[in-house]
Scaffold this motif. Structure first.
Motif, PDB file in Angstrom:
ATOM      1  N   LYS A 209       0.810  -1.221   0.000  1.00  0.00           N
ATOM      2  CA  LYS A 209       0.000   0.000   0.000  1.00  0.00           C
ATOM      3  C   LYS A 209       0.844   1.272   0.000  1.00  0.00           C
ATOM      4  CE  LYS A 209      -3.811  -2.203   2.408  1.00  0.00           C
ATOM      5  NZ  LYS A 209      -4.635  -2.230   3.616  1.00  0.00           N
ATOM      6  N   GLY A 210       2.017   1.217   0.581  1.00  0.00           N
ATOM      7  CA  GLY A 210       2.840   2.410   0.703  1.00  0.00           C
ATOM      8  C   GLY A 210       3.935   2.462  -0.350  1.00  0.00           C
ATOM      9  N   PRO A 211       4.570   3.592  -0.472  1.00  0.00           N
ATOM     10  CA  PRO A 211       5.656   3.720  -1.450  1.00  0.00           C
ATOM     11  C   PRO A 211       6.893   2.952  -0.987  1.00  0.00           C
ATOM     12  CG  PRO A 211       5.575   5.663  -0.081  1.00  0.00           C
ATOM     13  CD  PRO A 211       4.389   4.824   0.303  1.00  0.00           C
ATOM     14  N   THR A 212       7.741   2.556  -1.934  1.00  0.00           N
ATOM     15  CA  THR A 212       9.020   1.978  -1.565  1.00  0.00           C
ATOM     16  C   THR A 212       9.954   3.108  -1.143  1.00  0.00           C
ATOM     17  OG1 THR A 212       9.798   2.041  -3.843  1.00  0.00           O
ATOM     18  CG2 THR A 212       8.776  -0.010  -3.117  1.00  0.00           C
ATOM     19  N   VAL A 213      10.941   2.772  -0.331  1.00  0.00           N
ATOM     20  CA  VAL A 213      11.892   3.765   0.156  1.00  0.00           C
ATOM     21  C   VAL A 213      13.292   3.263  -0.170  1.00  0.00           C
ATOM     22  CG1 VAL A 213      12.717   5.062   2.154  1.00  0.00           C
ATOM     23  CG2 VAL A 213      10.315   4.394   2.025  1.00  0.00           C
ATOM     24  N   LEU A 214      14.067   4.099  -0.851  1.00  0.00           N
ATOM     25  CA  LEU A 214      15.415   3.748  -1.279  1.00  0.00           C
ATOM     26  C   LEU A 214      16.428   4.608  -0.530  1.00  0.00           C
ATOM     27  CD1 LEU A 214      17.292   2.193  -3.246  1.00  0.00           C
ATOM     28  CD2 LEU A 214      16.946   4.094  -4.857  1.00  0.00           C
ATOM     29  N   PHE A 215      17.358   3.955   0.154  1.00  0.00           N
ATOM     30  CA  PHE A 215      18.433   4.644   0.871  1.00  0.00           C
ATOM     31  C   PHE A 215      19.673   4.585  -0.009  1.00  0.00           C
ATOM     32  CE2 PHE A 215      15.358   3.143   3.848  1.00  0.00           C
ATOM     33  CZ  PHE A 215      15.201   4.209   4.711  1.00  0.00           C
ATOM     34  N   ILE A 216      20.242   5.760  -0.297  1.00  0.00           N
ATOM     35  CA  ILE A 216      21.380   5.862  -1.207  1.00  0.00           C
ATOM     36  C   ILE A 216      22.528   6.555  -0.495  1.00  0.00           C
ATOM     37  CG2 ILE A 216      22.208   6.800  -3.404  1.00  0.00           C
ATOM     38  CD1 ILE A 216      19.280   6.881  -4.336  1.00  0.00           C
ATOM     39  N   GLU A 217      23.697   5.911  -0.506  1.00  0.00           N
ATOM     40  CA  GLU A 217      24.875   6.522   0.117  1.00  0.00           C
ATOM     41  C   GLU A 217      25.393   7.660  -0.751  1.00  0.00           C
ATOM     42  OE1 GLU A 217      27.889   3.704   1.283  1.00  0.00           O
ATOM     43  OE2 GLU A 217      26.446   2.586   2.513  1.00  0.00           O
ATOM     44  N   VAL A 218      25.689   8.766  -0.093  1.00  0.00           N
ATOM     45  CA  VAL A 218      26.277   9.932  -0.750  1.00  0.00           C
ATOM     46  C   VAL A 218      27.472  10.394   0.087  1.00  0.00           C
ATOM     47  CG1 VAL A 218      24.089  10.668  -1.807  1.00  0.00           C
ATOM     48  CG2 VAL A 218      24.738  11.549   0.435  1.00  0.00           C
ATOM     49  N   PRO A 219      28.438  11.073  -0.529  1.00  0.00           N
ATOM     50  CA  PRO A 219      29.627  11.482   0.232  1.00  0.00           C
ATOM     51  C   PRO A 219      29.399  12.678   1.154  1.00  0.00           C
ATOM     52  CG  PRO A 219      29.821  12.182  -2.055  1.00  0.00           C
ATOM     53  CD  PRO A 219      28.570  11.346  -1.948  1.00  0.00           C
ATOM     54  N   GLU A 220      28.381  13.490   0.868  1.00  0.00           N
ATOM     55  CA  GLU A 220      28.143  14.692   1.663  1.00  0.00           C
ATOM     56  C   GLU A 220      27.347  14.375   2.911  1.00  0.00           C
ATOM     57  OE1 GLU A 220      28.120  15.020  -2.595  1.00  0.00           O
ATOM     58  OE2 GLU A 220      26.397  14.424  -1.395  1.00  0.00           O
ATOM     59  N   ALA A 221      27.678  15.056   3.994  1.00  0.00           N
ATOM     60  CA  ALA A 221      26.900  14.941   5.225  1.00  0.00           C
ATOM     61  C   ALA A 221      25.684  15.866   5.129  1.00  0.00           C
ATOM     62  CB  ALA A 221      27.750  15.325   6.427  1.00  0.00           C
ATOM     63  N   LYS A 222      24.633  15.541   5.853  1.00  0.00           N
ATOM     64  CA  LYS A 222      23.464  16.415   5.919  1.00  0.00           C
ATOM     65  C   LYS A 222      23.885  17.719   6.583  1.00  0.00           C
ATOM     66  CE  LYS A 222      18.797  16.651   7.754  1.00  0.00           C
ATOM     67  NZ  LYS A 222      19.007  17.945   8.395  1.00  0.00           N
ATOM     68  N   SER A 223      23.487  18.852   5.991  1.00  0.00           N
ATOM     69  CA  SER A 223      23.954  20.126   6.547  1.00  0.00           C
ATOM     70  C   SER A 223      22.836  21.121   6.854  1.00  0.00           C
ATOM     71  CB  SER A 223      24.958  20.774   5.583  1.00  0.00           C
ATOM     72  OG  SER A 223      24.356  21.017   4.332  1.00  0.00           O
ATOM     73  N   VAL A 224      21.654  20.936   6.282  1.00  0.00           N
ATOM     74  CA  VAL A 224      20.540  21.865   6.532  1.00  0.00           C
ATOM     75  C   VAL A 224      19.253  21.075   6.711  1.00  0.00           C
ATOM     76  CG1 VAL A 224      21.585  23.769   5.230  1.00  0.00           C
ATOM     77  CG2 VAL A 224      20.059  22.176   4.078  1.00  0.00           C
ATOM     78  N   LYS A 225      18.190  21.775   7.084  1.00  0.00           N
ATOM     79  CA  LYS A 225      16.878  21.143   7.249  1.00  0.00           C
ATOM     80  C   LYS A 225      16.444  20.513   5.925  1.00  0.00           C
ATOM     81  CE  LYS A 225      12.137  22.243   8.624  1.00  0.00           C
ATOM     82  NZ  LYS A 225      11.518  21.436   7.588  1.00  0.00           N
ATOM     83  N   ASN A 226      15.788  19.356   6.033  1.00  0.00           N
ATOM     84  CA  ASN A 226      15.258  18.685   4.847  1.00  0.00           C
ATOM     85  C   ASN A 226      14.292  19.605   4.107  1.00  0.00           C
ATOM     86  OD1 ASN A 226      16.392  16.612   6.372  1.00  0.00           O
ATOM     87  ND2 ASN A 226      14.743  15.179   5.935  1.00  0.00           N
ATOM     88  N   ARG A 227      14.335  19.594   2.800  1.00  0.00           N
ATOM     89  CA  ARG A 227      13.348  20.312   1.996  1.00  0.00           C
ATOM     90  C   ARG A 227      12.132  19.424   1.744  1.00  0.00           C
ATOM     91  NH1 ARG A 227      14.796  25.394  -0.325  1.00  0.00           N
ATOM     92  NH2 ARG A 227      12.666  25.164  -1.013  1.00  0.00           N
ATOM     93  N   LEU A 228      12.300  18.120   1.924  1.00  0.00           N
ATOM     94  CA  LEU A 228      11.230  17.147   1.768  1.00  0.00           C
ATOM     95  C   LEU A 228      11.359  16.185   2.939  1.00  0.00           C
ATOM     96  CD1 LEU A 228       9.075  15.891  -0.235  1.00  0.00           C
ATOM     97  CD2 LEU A 228      10.959  14.508  -1.086  1.00  0.00           C
ATOM     98  N   HIS A 229      10.237  15.834   3.549  1.00  0.00           N
ATOM     99  CA  HIS A 229      10.309  14.905   4.677  1.00  0.00           C
ATOM    100  C   HIS A 229       9.080  13.999   4.686  1.00  0.00           C
ATOM    101  CE1 HIS A 229       7.910  18.209   6.457  1.00  0.00           C
ATOM    102  NE2 HIS A 229       7.302  17.225   7.092  1.00  0.00           N
ATOM    103  N   LEU A 230       9.153  12.945   5.476  1.00  0.00           N
ATOM    104  CA  LEU A 230       8.038  12.013   5.603  1.00  0.00           C
ATOM    105  C   LEU A 230       7.113  12.472   6.721  1.00  0.00           C
ATOM    106  CD1 LEU A 230      10.001   8.633   5.474  1.00  0.00           C
ATOM    107  CD2 LEU A 230       8.910   9.842   3.579  1.00  0.00           C
ATOM    108  N   ASP A 231       5.818  12.406   6.480  1.00  0.00           N
ATOM    109  CA  ASP A 231       4.801  12.573   7.515  1.00  0.00           C
ATOM    110  C   ASP A 231       4.217  11.189   7.749  1.00  0.00           C
ATOM    111  OD1 ASP A 231       5.099  15.290   7.813  1.00  0.00           O
ATOM    112  OD2 ASP A 231       3.399  15.827   6.554  1.00  0.00           O
ATOM    113  N   LEU A 232       4.409  10.660   8.948  1.00  0.00           N
ATOM    114  CA  LEU A 232       3.948   9.314   9.274  1.00  0.00           C
ATOM    115  C   LEU A 232       2.690   9.384  10.122  1.00  0.00           C
ATOM    116  CD1 LEU A 232       7.383   7.744  10.294  1.00  0.00           C
ATOM    117  CD2 LEU A 232       6.349   7.897   8.016  1.00  0.00           C
ATOM    118  N   ARG A 233       1.751   8.502   9.823  1.00  0.00           N
ATOM    119  CA  ARG A 233       0.523   8.405  10.603  1.00  0.00           C
ATOM    120  C   ARG A 233       0.507   6.993  11.196  1.00  0.00           C
ATOM    121  NH1 ARG A 233      -3.423  11.939  10.637  1.00  0.00           N
ATOM    122  NH2 ARG A 233      -3.014  12.816   8.580  1.00  0.00           N
TER     123      ARG A 233
END
Length: 138
Positions: A51-75
């Motif tokens: 029923k829900g979307p698939t979620v893909l985790f992808i390794e990147v060389p950069e560290a997270k540095s600012v607030k997400n521009r897109l995020h998950l809302d979980l119910r």
């Protein structure tokens, strides 16, 4: 013609570890026939109910540095919001902001972060939403 969302991609420093962290939060599992393993730089999780979307985790060389521009809302599927927030905190999430009740006694959400700092929100459960009184218009 229009497009559809194939999957949600989350950039991270360790795809396997983060996908393992998210599995119990979402109740998801590895894609059948393609298990995620340590060292994989891409790890896919699927909703076992389809029923829900698939979620893909992808390794990147950069560290997270600012607030997400897109995020998950979980119910929460079955538990109340407070119960789900406590469960996910016990699993290792950190509270970023608590907005429960900010807009009235039965509204609001909690902003949390996963171990790599990716923000997500936990909303009220479907049962809590149904309990909310209908708005009164003058």
């Amino acid at each position: 013609m229009a497009s559809f969302i194939s999957h949600l991609s989350i950039d991270c420093s360790d795809a396997y570890s983060l996908s393992e962290w998210w599995k119990p939060v979402l109740g998801y599992e590895d894609e059948p026939g393609d298990p995620n393993l340590p060292g994989h730089d891409e790890c896919l999780l699927v909703d076992p109910e389809g029923k829900g979307p698939t979620v893909l985790f992808i390794e990147v060389p950069e560290a997270k540095s600012v607030k997400n521009r897109l995020h998950l809302d979980l119910r929460p599927r079955t538990d109340l919001q407070d119960t789900e927030v406590e469960r996910v905190i016990a699993h290792g999430a950190t509270v970023v902001a608590d907005r429960r009740g900010q807009y009235g006694p039965v509204t609001g959400w909690v902003v949390l972060a996963d171990p790599e700092g990716n923000e997500f929100c936990i909303l009220r459960s479907p049962a809590e939403v149904q309990e909310q009184p209908a708005p009164v218009f003058g």
